[in-house]
Design a protein around this motif. Structure first.
Motif, PDB file in Angstrom:
ATOM      1  N   SER A   1       1.092  -1.338   0.562  1.00 50.44           N
ATOM      2  CA  SER A   1       0.191   0.075   0.379  1.00 50.44           C
ATOM      3  C   SER A   1       0.579   1.771  -0.094  1.00 50.44           C
ATOM      4  O   SER A   1      -0.034   2.572  -0.397  1.00 50.44           O
TER       5      SER A   1
ATOM      6  N   GLY B   1       4.331   3.182  -4.762  1.00 51.26           N
ATOM      7  CA  GLY B   1       4.278   4.462  -6.251  1.00 51.26           C
ATOM      8  C   GLY B   1       4.108   5.541  -6.232  1.00 51.26           C
ATOM      9  O   GLY B   1       4.298   6.135  -7.302  1.00 51.26           O
TER      10      GLY B   1
ATOM     11  N   ASP C   1      -0.908   1.100 -13.219  1.00 53.19           N
ATOM     12  CA  ASP C   1      -1.324   0.517 -12.305  1.00 53.19           C
ATOM     13  C   ASP C   1      -2.278   1.583 -10.964  1.00 53.19           C
ATOM     14  O   ASP C   1      -3.329   0.464 -10.232  1.00 53.19           O
ATOM     15  N   SER C   2      -1.880   2.641 -10.976  1.00 47.49           N
ATOM     16  CA  SER C   2      -2.643   3.176 -10.205  1.00 47.49           C
ATOM     17  C   SER C   2      -3.418   4.565 -10.296  1.00 47.49           C
ATOM     18  O   SER C   2      -2.501   5.554 -10.990  1.00 47.49           O
ATOM     19  N   VAL C   3      -2.978   5.551  -9.136  1.00 48.59           N
ATOM     20  CA  VAL C   3      -3.902   7.419  -9.700  1.00 48.59           C
ATOM     21  C   VAL C   3      -2.649   7.786  -9.680  1.00 48.59           C
ATOM     22  O   VAL C   3      -3.160   8.697 -10.528  1.00 48.59           O
ATOM     23  N   THR C   4      -1.234   7.296  -9.116  1.00 49.35           N
ATOM     24  CA  THR C   4      -0.297   8.018  -9.533  1.00 49.35           C
ATOM     25  C   THR C   4       0.323   7.952 -11.436  1.00 49.35           C
ATOM     26  O   THR C   4       0.412   9.542 -11.763  1.00 49.35           O
TER      27      THR C   4
ATOM     28  N   LEU D   1      -5.558   1.406 -17.323  1.00 46.35           N
ATOM     29  CA  LEU D   1      -4.800   1.137 -16.313  1.00 46.35           C
ATOM     30  C   LEU D   1      -4.740  -0.731 -16.498  1.00 46.35           C
ATOM     31  O   LEU D   1      -6.372  -1.443 -17.141  1.00 46.35           O
TER      32      LEU D   1
ATOM     33  N   SER E   1      -2.595  -0.886  -6.974  1.00 44.30           N
ATOM     34  CA  SER E   1      -3.518   0.147  -6.199  1.00 44.30           C
ATOM     35  C   SER E   1      -4.649  -0.197  -4.638  1.00 44.30           C
ATOM     36  O   SER E   1      -4.943  -1.105  -4.778  1.00 44.30           O
ATOM     37  N   GLN E   2      -4.914   0.570  -3.584  1.00 46.85           N
ATOM     38  CA  GLN E   2      -5.693   0.682  -2.761  1.00 46.85           C
ATOM     39  C   GLN E   2      -7.163   0.904  -3.473  1.00 46.85           C
ATOM     40  O   GLN E   2      -7.870   0.787  -2.593  1.00 46.85           O
TER      41      GLN E   2
ATOM     42  N   VAL F   1      -8.979   0.007  -9.271  1.00 43.01           N
ATOM     43  CA  VAL F   1      -8.701   0.970 -10.364  1.00 43.01           C
ATOM     44  C   VAL F   1      -9.798   1.447 -11.150  1.00 43.01           C
ATOM     45  O   VAL F   1      -9.772   2.596 -12.007  1.00 43.01           O
TER      46      VAL F   1
ATOM     47  N   LEU G   1     -10.729   5.080 -11.568  1.00 40.34           N
ATOM     48  CA  LEU G   1      -9.526   6.450 -11.141  1.00 40.34           C
ATOM     49  C   LEU G   1      -9.373   7.201 -12.157  1.00 40.34           C
ATOM     50  O   LEU G   1      -8.502   8.116 -12.118  1.00 40.34           O
TER      51      LEU G   1
END
Length: 233
Positions: free
Chosen positions: A53, A56, A180-183, A197, A203-204, A207, A210
């Protein structure tokens, strides 16, 4: 596979990939590194889900989050010292437990053969990124590799993506980001690049929530998604 009805893709000339959670599952090695650092301070280990978690936003943010999760938040000076300690530890935990994500090597090979320029834009340090990609036989497919220490501001800032595209001699309008993430979504938006994605990363947040242009079940679905774009075009 799902996507936005409001976005029309242009078939990309270049695709940029995130690394951790997208091309590779590095969380077990990163967990070992974090716990070695904490053990040196007399702190108990964190679990794999806890560390996953925290991944990233670069190693510095990882260290900060690890100490905060251990109820030992660090001052600015303490964080700088901890990051100096972490650097050699991190380098020792690169490929022992890390594995490619499903379909990573096969997908890169198929896209490379199709003539699409490929690159990596990651917050992971440059040397560690290259070592991992070389270890798993992916390096030769990639025309640009930009690590977090190669730019002034890490993702979600757009610098890494823009530098990678410059090295690939491709404009954002002709490119695509896969992460794979909001970043990754925020970095792609800031760079003016559409973003796909992949499920199963770090990602917590689901996806689908997002705001990506498209979501694929795995990297193995990516070539078919691009064929769909080709047909639509």
């Amino acid at each position: 596979m799902s996507g936005s009805d409001e976005t029309s893709f242009r078939l990309p000339k270049a695709i940029l990939f995130d690394l951790d959670g997208t091309l590779i599952d590095s969380a077990p090695d990163i967990t070992c590194a974090v716990n070695e650092l904490l053990d040196g301070r007399g702190l108990p280990p964190l679990t794999l889900p806890q560390v996953k978690s925290m991944i990233g936003n670069g190693v510095e943010k990882l260290v900060e989050r690890a100490f905060a999760a251990s109820d030992r938040p660090l001052s600015k000076a303490g964080l700088e010292e901890a990051n100096r300690e972490m650097a050699p530890i991190y380098r020792r935990h690169i490929t022992r437990w890390t594995r490619p994500m499903p379909g990573a090597a096969e997908t890169l090979a198929r896209l490379h053969v199709a003539g699409i320029r490929l690159g990596v834009a990651t917050n992971k340090p440059q040397a560690a990124t290259r070592e991992i990609l070389l270890h798993f036989g992916m390096l030769e497919r990639l025309g640009a590799i930009v690590g977090g220490d190669a730019v002034t501001r890490k993702k979600p800032a757009p610098e890494a993506l823009l530098l990678a595209l410059e090295r690939l001699e491709t404009t954002p309008q002709d490119a695509l980001m896969v992460g794979d993430s909001v970043t990754d979504v925020e970095a792609a938006r800031a760079a003016g690049v559409p973003v796909i994605l992949i499920r199963g990363g770090y990602s917590q947040v689901p996806v689908d929530e997002l705001g990506a242009d498209l979501v694929c079940g795995s990297l193995l679905d990516l070539p078919a998604a691009l064929n769909g774009l080709r047909t639509a075009a």
